[in-house]
Design a protein around this motif. Structure first.
Motif, mmCIF file in Angstrom:
data_model
loop_
_atom_site.group_PDB
_atom_site.id
_atom_site.type_symbol
_atom_site.label_atom_id
_atom_site.label_comp_id
_atom_site.label_asym_id
_atom_site.label_seq_id
_atom_site.Cartn_x
_atom_site.Cartn_y
_atom_site.Cartn_z
ATOM 1 N N VAL A 143 0.842 -1.209 0.000
ATOM 2 C CA VAL A 143 0.000 0.000 0.000
ATOM 3 C C VAL A 143 0.871 1.251 0.000
ATOM 4 O O VAL A 143 0.589 2.231 -0.702
ATOM 5 C CB VAL A 143 -0.946 0.006 1.228
ATOM 6 C CG1 VAL A 143 -1.711 1.322 1.307
ATOM 7 C CG2 VAL A 143 -1.898 -1.184 1.152
ATOM 8 N N ARG A 144 1.956 1.230 0.786
ATOM 9 C CA ARG A 144 2.862 2.383 0.863
ATOM 10 C C ARG A 144 3.555 2.619 -0.479
ATOM 11 O O ARG A 144 3.721 3.753 -0.919
ATOM 12 C CB ARG A 144 3.917 2.165 1.961
ATOM 13 C CG ARG A 144 3.339 2.017 3.355
ATOM 14 C CD ARG A 144 2.577 3.245 3.781
ATOM 15 N NE ARG A 144 1.976 3.095 5.104
ATOM 16 C CZ ARG A 144 1.023 3.866 5.558
ATOM 17 N NH1 ARG A 144 0.530 4.831 4.792
ATOM 18 N NH2 ARG A 144 0.512 3.683 6.762
ATOM 19 N N PHE A 145 3.963 1.517 -1.110
ATOM 20 C CA PHE A 145 4.586 1.644 -2.430
ATOM 21 C C PHE A 145 3.584 2.186 -3.455
ATOM 22 O O PHE A 145 3.924 3.003 -4.314
ATOM 23 C CB PHE A 145 5.138 0.288 -2.894
ATOM 24 C CG PHE A 145 6.403 -0.120 -2.195
ATOM 25 C CD1 PHE A 145 7.627 0.413 -2.585
ATOM 26 C CD2 PHE A 145 6.374 -1.014 -1.131
ATOM 27 C CE1 PHE A 145 8.803 0.037 -1.936
ATOM 28 C CE2 PHE A 145 7.541 -1.392 -0.478
ATOM 29 C CZ PHE A 145 8.760 -0.859 -0.882
ATOM 30 N N ASN A 146 2.345 1.702 -3.351
ATOM 31 C CA ASN A 146 1.298 2.178 -4.275
ATOM 32 C C ASN A 146 1.087 3.685 -4.154
ATOM 33 O O ASN A 146 0.866 4.384 -5.150
ATOM 34 C CB ASN A 146 -0.027 1.456 -3.996
ATOM 35 C CG ASN A 146 -0.006 0.015 -4.460
ATOM 36 O OD1 ASN A 146 0.856 -0.383 -5.248
ATOM 37 N ND2 ASN A 146 -0.947 -0.780 -3.983
ATOM 38 N N GLN A 147 1.148 4.178 -2.923
ATOM 39 C CA GLN A 147 0.969 5.620 -2.714
ATOM 40 C C GLN A 147 2.054 6.411 -3.440
ATOM 41 O O GLN A 147 1.786 7.430 -4.076
ATOM 42 C CB GLN A 147 0.990 5.941 -1.211
ATOM 43 C CG GLN A 147 -0.247 5.471 -0.467
ATOM 44 C CD GLN A 147 -0.121 5.623 1.038
ATOM 45 O OE1 GLN A 147 0.984 5.682 1.589
ATOM 46 N NE2 GLN A 147 -1.257 5.696 1.732
ATOM 47 N N LEU A 148 3.272 5.903 -3.366
ATOM 48 C CA LEU A 148 4.396 6.564 -4.027
ATOM 49 C C LEU A 148 4.262 6.480 -5.548
ATOM 50 O O LEU A 148 4.417 7.479 -6.255
ATOM 51 C CB LEU A 148 5.711 5.927 -3.573
ATOM 52 C CG LEU A 148 7.001 6.514 -4.158
ATOM 53 C CD1 LEU A 148 7.147 7.977 -3.803
ATOM 54 C CD2 LEU A 148 8.202 5.739 -3.659
ATOM 55 N N LEU A 149 3.955 5.285 -6.054
ATOM 56 C CA LEU A 149 3.785 5.097 -7.502
ATOM 57 C C LEU A 149 2.637 5.942 -8.041
ATOM 58 O O LEU A 149 2.728 6.530 -9.119
ATOM 59 C CB LEU A 149 3.551 3.619 -7.827
ATOM 60 C CG LEU A 149 4.674 2.632 -7.500
ATOM 61 C CD1 LEU A 149 4.297 1.233 -7.953
ATOM 62 C CD2 LEU A 149 5.987 3.052 -8.141
ATOM 63 N N GLY A 150 1.551 5.998 -7.283
ATOM 64 C CA GLY A 150 0.389 6.785 -7.691
ATOM 65 C C GLY A 150 0.711 8.262 -7.823
ATOM 66 O O GLY A 150 0.291 8.923 -8.786
ATOM 67 N N GLN A 151 1.485 8.797 -6.858
ATOM 68 C CA GLN A 151 1.863 10.213 -6.914
ATOM 69 C C GLN A 151 2.790 10.492 -8.096
ATOM 70 O O GLN A 151 2.663 11.513 -8.775
ATOM 71 C CB GLN A 151 2.533 10.631 -5.602
ATOM 72 C CG GLN A 151 1.579 10.754 -4.427
ATOM 73 C CD GLN A 151 0.468 11.772 -4.680
ATOM 74 O OE1 GLN A 151 0.704 12.847 -5.217
ATOM 75 N NE2 GLN A 151 -0.752 11.405 -4.326
ATOM 76 N N LEU A 152 3.722 9.574 -8.338
ATOM 77 C CA LEU A 152 4.631 9.744 -9.481
ATOM 78 C C LEU A 152 3.864 9.711 -10.805
ATOM 79 O O LEU A 152 4.177 10.450 -11.738
ATOM 80 C CB LEU A 152 5.703 8.643 -9.471
ATOM 81 C CG LEU A 152 6.837 8.827 -8.459
ATOM 82 C CD1 LEU A 152 7.669 7.557 -8.351
ATOM 83 C CD2 LEU A 152 7.725 10.008 -8.846
ATOM 84 N N ALA A 153 2.853 8.841 -10.886
ATOM 85 C CA ALA A 153 2.028 8.762 -12.102
ATOM 86 C C ALA A 153 1.265 10.065 -12.318
ATOM 87 O O ALA A 153 1.147 10.549 -13.438
ATOM 88 C CB ALA A 153 1.069 7.580 -12.004
ATOM 89 N N LYS A 154 0.756 10.657 -11.223
ATOM 90 C CA LYS A 154 0.054 11.939 -11.329
ATOM 91 C C LYS A 154 0.970 13.044 -11.831
ATOM 92 O O LYS A 154 0.547 13.975 -12.509
ATOM 93 C CB LYS A 154 -0.544 12.329 -9.978
ATOM 94 C CG LYS A 154 -1.788 11.546 -9.595
ATOM 95 C CD LYS A 154 -2.332 11.977 -8.238
ATOM 96 C CE LYS A 154 -3.555 11.149 -7.846
ATOM 97 N NZ LYS A 154 -4.034 11.514 -6.495
#
Length: 477
Positions: free
Chosen positions: A11-22
């Motif tokens: 979940v923590r990694f997803n938060q980081l990946l999601g922000q980078l995608a944005k």
């Protein structure tokens, strides 16, 4: 995070990946995800949706689709978000047919039910390629599947219909939307105002403007710009200027598009002093001038044979750090040619190539026209042969310029030769080409040849116009 023990949750990694995608760092997301996989961090459905989104934005749709297989491999359930993301990817890259096929598979195989975002994405795709009928049919299917269309759905279709001048259909859809209890917004009214302006229904535009204000929906800069642009194109410059003044009174700052439209309106009317005043106002406001602004003013000066003023704007734009594009050079080259300054045109043409701006067929049309009109027919023919040998796709405008030059110079044999060779080049003569040839025959007293050509153009489906008939009749009087 990779070095921590125990490893953080996915979940923590997803938060980081999601922000980078944005932040649109799509390649970085894919690279980081590969690193996660190498040390055994298992992706979940949220991770895979982020990866699909990145592949879609990078136009790597095949990889995006392959991620669907990972859902099954990992025992995860693909969701409506997964399919909507893929459909959006296809639409984003103008592959609407593939988006529609994926939508049909999603529905047909019962993977999951499309939601309003899925429908809106595909509706946007159909509208983007001008398939309004499919968009409206999809709007109807939403109801069948118990998915209520929203303001975005209606706005998308209404805007598309208005752009295609199908204003009556747009207004009917507008009525349907209100009947459903969906309140229109500034986007809805702006699309409708643009639609009615495009077909010259000024009273209806004013009615819509008053209606939106009465509903406490205030016009934004795009609404006003639409009005200014439409009024200017109709030559109603006084009314357009009053709209700009209204914007300022309402503390809505006109943008570059608004001022460009106003300047273009003055140029169309030949009021070049007023157009230059608008340009100077934009300059004084700082960073409100773009290449299009300069192109509009240069074109206006050139059209009215004020080539020195056009050249001054050209020099001024460079001082402002703006890079002239192909349109800028082509317009100014044509302007120089029109006033007989062929050497200046040729010098600018060399400069254009030197700074990396590639000439197009319109650039060459301007040069050829200038050469023909200034008794340099041999150079024009030499340039034409050079273009043909370099496999340029020349249009009828180019050949008509040459034929006109030959006819005016009395070189009818050469004109006939060029005209006869058009079909072998895959170029069809238009009414202007025929009229020039007919005029050339008539001026040489070859009336029977002119009559034969008149009959021939009709047989080939090219209808003569008033100019054609007047040309041939003038020589019978």
């Amino acid at each position: 995070m990779l070095q921590r023990r125990p490893l953080p949750s996915v979940v923590r990694f997803n938060q980081l990946l999601g922000q980078l995608a944005k932040l649109k760092h799509y390649s970085a997301v894919l690279s980081l995800n590969r690193q996660m996989g190498l040390i055994g961090i298992a992706s979940d459905a949220y991770t895979l949706n982020i990866i699909i989104n990145c592949y879609c934005h990078l136009n790597r749709m095949g990889f995006g689709l392959s991620v669907l297989g990972q859902f099954f491999k990992l025992g995860l359930q693909s969701s409506v978000t997964t399919f909507t993301t893929l459909i959006h990817g296809f639409v984003l890259h103008n592959r609407v047919a593939e988006a529609a096929r994926l939508f049909s598979k999603m529905v047909g195989r019962g993977h999951c039910q499309p939601n309003v975002f899925t429908f809106n994405t595909l509706v946007k795709g159909f509208c983007m390629i001008g398939n309004n009928r499919a968009a409206i049919q999809l709007l109807g299917k939403m109801e069948e599947r118990g998915c209520e269309p929203d303001i975005v759905t209606y706005n998308t279709v209404i805007d598309s219909l208005c752009k295609d001048t199908l204003v009556d259909q747009a207004l009917n859809l507008f009525t349907e939307m209100i009947t459903r209890g969906i309140a229109p917004n500034v986007v809805t009214y702006t699309s409708l105002i643009q639609g009615v302006c495009n077909i010259g229904q000024w009273k209806e535009a004013k009615r819509l403007l008053n209606e939106m204000v009465s509903k406490n929906i205030f016009p934004d800069v795009r609404t006003f710009t639409v009005l200014v642009d439409a009024l200017c194109k109709e030559g109603m410059i006084v009314e357009a200027k009053s709209v700009v003044e209204m914007m300022i009174q309402r503390h809505i700052e006109p943008d570059i598009s608004t001022y460009n439209s106003l300047m273009d309106g003055y140029c169309l009317r030949g009021e070049m002093d007023e157009a230059k005043q608008v340009f100077d106002l934009m300059v004084s406001k700082g960073s409100m001038v773009n290449v299009r602004s300069c192109n509009i003013l240069i074109n206006g000066f050139c059209k009215h044979k004020k080539i020195d003023e056009a050249n001054k704007v050209f020099q001024e734009m460079r001082c402002m750090g703006l890079v002239p594009n192909t349109i800028t050079f082509t317009t100014l080259i044509d302007g120089f040619c029109k006033v007989g300054r062929i050497k200046d045109a040729q010098k600018l043409f060399c400069e254009m190539q030197g700074c990396g701006q590639l000439p197009n067929v319109n650039t060459y049309a301007g040069i050829l026209d200038g050469l023909c009109n200034n008794q340099q027919l041999s150079k024009a023919l030499e340039l034409l042969r050079e273009l043909e040998s370099n496999k340029w796709e020349l249009n009828i405008v180019i050949y008509t310029i040459i034929i006109d030059g030959l006819c005016k110079a009395g070189e009818m044999v050469s004109a006939i030769d060029v005209f006869s060779g058009l079909s072998s080049k895959g170029v069809q003569p238009d009414v202007r080409t025929y009229t020039i040839m007919i005029s050339g025959f008539c001026k040489r007293g070859l009336l029977s040849e002119a009559e034969n050509l008149l009959r021939g153009m009709e047989e080939k489906g090219c209808s003569p116009n008033d100019c054609t008939y007047n040309t041939i009749m003038r020589f019978y009087q």
